[in-house]
Design a protein around this motif. Structure first.
Motif, PDB file in Angstrom:
ATOM      1  N   ILE A  38      -5.553  21.687  -5.323  1.00  0.00           N
ATOM      2  CA  ILE A  38      -5.135  20.284  -5.294  1.00  0.00           C
ATOM      3  C   ILE A  38      -6.386  19.412  -5.232  1.00  0.00           C
ATOM      4  O   ILE A  38      -7.195  19.579  -4.338  1.00  0.00           O
ATOM      5  CB  ILE A  38      -4.231  20.003  -4.067  1.00  0.00           C
ATOM      6  CG1 ILE A  38      -3.035  20.963  -4.057  1.00  0.00           C
ATOM      7  CG2 ILE A  38      -3.770  18.557  -4.050  1.00  0.00           C
ATOM      8  CD1 ILE A  38      -2.203  20.894  -2.796  1.00  0.00           C
ATOM      9  N   PRO A  39      -6.542  18.470  -6.149  1.00  0.00           N
ATOM     10  CA  PRO A  39      -7.781  17.669  -6.193  1.00  0.00           C
ATOM     11  C   PRO A  39      -7.822  16.514  -5.176  1.00  0.00           C
ATOM     12  O   PRO A  39      -8.218  15.411  -5.494  1.00  0.00           O
ATOM     13  CB  PRO A  39      -7.783  17.137  -7.624  1.00  0.00           C
ATOM     14  CG  PRO A  39      -6.334  17.011  -7.966  1.00  0.00           C
ATOM     15  CD  PRO A  39      -5.657  18.169  -7.264  1.00  0.00           C
ATOM     16  N   VAL A  40      -7.349  16.793  -3.948  1.00  0.00           N
ATOM     17  CA  VAL A  40      -7.363  15.796  -2.881  1.00  0.00           C
ATOM     18  C   VAL A  40      -7.829  16.505  -1.611  1.00  0.00           C
ATOM     19  O   VAL A  40      -7.452  17.660  -1.366  1.00  0.00           O
ATOM     20  CB  VAL A  40      -5.950  15.193  -2.668  1.00  0.00           C
ATOM     21  CG1 VAL A  40      -5.938  14.226  -1.498  1.00  0.00           C
ATOM     22  CG2 VAL A  40      -5.462  14.496  -3.929  1.00  0.00           C
ATOM     23  N   ASP A 110      -1.804   7.018   0.896  1.00  0.00           N
ATOM     24  CA  ASP A 110      -1.634   6.354  -0.401  1.00  0.00           C
ATOM     25  C   ASP A 110      -2.713   6.809  -1.375  1.00  0.00           C
ATOM     26  O   ASP A 110      -2.459   6.955  -2.567  1.00  0.00           O
ATOM     27  CB  ASP A 110      -1.676   4.832  -0.238  1.00  0.00           C
ATOM     28  CG  ASP A 110      -0.422   4.296   0.437  1.00  0.00           C
ATOM     29  OD1 ASP A 110       0.597   5.025   0.519  1.00  0.00           O
ATOM     30  OD2 ASP A 110      -0.450   3.133   0.892  1.00  0.00           O
ATOM     31  N   GLU A 111      -3.926   7.035  -0.863  1.00  0.00           N
ATOM     32  CA  GLU A 111      -5.027   7.523  -1.713  1.00  0.00           C
ATOM     33  C   GLU A 111      -4.643   8.854  -2.362  1.00  0.00           C
ATOM     34  O   GLU A 111      -4.880   9.063  -3.558  1.00  0.00           O
ATOM     35  CB  GLU A 111      -6.299   7.678  -0.881  1.00  0.00           C
ATOM     36  CG  GLU A 111      -7.502   8.162  -1.673  1.00  0.00           C
ATOM     37  CD  GLU A 111      -8.739   8.290  -0.808  1.00  0.00           C
ATOM     38  OE1 GLU A 111      -9.387   9.357  -0.893  1.00  0.00           O
ATOM     39  OE2 GLU A 111      -9.064   7.342  -0.066  1.00  0.00           O
ATOM     40  N   ALA A 112      -4.063   9.762  -1.596  1.00  0.00           N
ATOM     41  CA  ALA A 112      -3.648  11.057  -2.133  1.00  0.00           C
ATOM     42  C   ALA A 112      -2.529  10.886  -3.151  1.00  0.00           C
ATOM     43  O   ALA A 112      -2.521  11.533  -4.196  1.00  0.00           O
ATOM     44  CB  ALA A 112      -3.198  11.979  -1.008  1.00  0.00           C
ATOM     45  N   ARG A 113      -1.598   9.998  -2.861  1.00  0.00           N
ATOM     46  CA  ARG A 113      -0.478   9.747  -3.790  1.00  0.00           C
ATOM     47  C   ARG A 113      -0.988   9.225  -5.125  1.00  0.00           C
ATOM     48  O   ARG A 113      -0.494   9.618  -6.185  1.00  0.00           O
ATOM     49  CB  ARG A 113       0.515   8.773  -3.180  1.00  0.00           C
ATOM     50  CG  ARG A 113       1.260   9.336  -2.010  1.00  0.00           C
ATOM     51  CD  ARG A 113       2.182   8.287  -1.389  1.00  0.00           C
ATOM     52  NE  ARG A 113       2.733   8.756  -0.141  1.00  0.00           N
ATOM     53  CZ  ARG A 113       3.691   9.648  -0.015  1.00  0.00           C
ATOM     54  NH1 ARG A 113       4.226  10.177  -1.092  1.00  0.00           N
ATOM     55  NH2 ARG A 113       4.129  10.016   1.160  1.00  0.00           N
ATOM     56  N   VAL A 114      -1.966   8.329  -5.086  1.00  0.00           N
ATOM     57  CA  VAL A 114      -2.545   7.799  -6.315  1.00  0.00           C
ATOM     58  C   VAL A 114      -3.242   8.919  -7.082  1.00  0.00           C
ATOM     59  O   VAL A 114      -3.041   9.089  -8.295  1.00  0.00           O
ATOM     60  CB  VAL A 114      -3.552   6.640  -6.017  1.00  0.00           C
ATOM     61  CG1 VAL A 114      -4.364   6.297  -7.242  1.00  0.00           C
ATOM     62  CG2 VAL A 114      -2.802   5.425  -5.495  1.00  0.00           C
ATOM     63  N   LEU A 116      -2.735  12.045  -7.066  1.00  0.00           N
ATOM     64  CA  LEU A 116      -1.809  13.052  -7.579  1.00  0.00           C
ATOM     65  C   LEU A 116      -0.652  12.448  -8.380  1.00  0.00           C
ATOM     66  O   LEU A 116       0.217  13.184  -8.842  1.00  0.00           O
ATOM     67  CB  LEU A 116      -1.249  13.868  -6.412  1.00  0.00           C
ATOM     68  CG  LEU A 116      -2.278  14.672  -5.638  1.00  0.00           C
ATOM     69  CD1 LEU A 116      -1.642  15.312  -4.410  1.00  0.00           C
ATOM     70  CD2 LEU A 116      -2.932  15.723  -6.518  1.00  0.00           C
ATOM     71  N   ASP A 117      -0.647  11.120  -8.516  1.00  0.00           N
ATOM     72  CA  ASP A 117       0.412  10.409  -9.228  1.00  0.00           C
ATOM     73  C   ASP A 117       1.779  10.806  -8.683  1.00  0.00           C
ATOM     74  O   ASP A 117       2.693  11.193  -9.421  1.00  0.00           O
ATOM     75  CB  ASP A 117       0.317  10.654 -10.738  1.00  0.00           C
ATOM     76  CG  ASP A 117       1.132   9.642 -11.521  1.00  0.00           C
ATOM     77  OD1 ASP A 117       1.387   8.529 -10.997  1.00  0.00           O
ATOM     78  OD2 ASP A 117       1.524   9.964 -12.659  1.00  0.00           O
TER      79      ASP A 117
END
Length: 119
Positions: A38-40, A110-114, A116-117
């Motif tokens: 996962i790229p987060v 929110d940063e992770a949501r962005v 990972l779309d």
């Protein structure tokens, strides 16, 4: 979500400005650890459940994984221990893995949501 503040039972003997700096540096170190699939980073994913800084500057981290069968389950606690242990001023580091409560997507920032779309 993932606003992890130092957990203390009583007031800390560490001066507030040092505790704030140490906490910020530890969070920054946690943000260098990624689940390879996962790229987060694990902090923004919400995998860090608790960060406790003792008066002697030993640190305890309670964390989880996105799934119990995660391929790096055996390695990630070591990555976290190494990252936190590299922070100047930190004593011993203990990382505890827990699956209670189970991780879910609501823990992501929110940063992770962005990244990972995932809205």
């Amino acid at each position: 979500m993932n606003d992890v503040a130092p957990a203390t039972e009583n007031a800390s003997a560490i001066p507030p400005e040092e505790l704030e700096r140490l906490t910020g540096d530890i969070v920054a170190a946690l943000k260098t650890v990624y689940d390879p699939e996962i790229p987060v980073d694990i902090y923004e994913l919400g995998l860090i459940y608790k960060l406790e800084i003792e008066d002697n500057r030993d640190v305890t981290v309670d964390m989880t994984l996105t799934a119990p069968g995660c391929p790096v389950a055996g390695e990630m606690p070591g990555w976290v221990e190494n990252a936190v242990g590299s922070v100047p001023g930190v004593g011993k580091v203990k990382v505890t893995m827990t699956f209670d409560p189970p991780w879910d997507q609501s823990r992501m920032s929110d940063e992770a949501r962005v990244a990972l779309d995932m809205w």
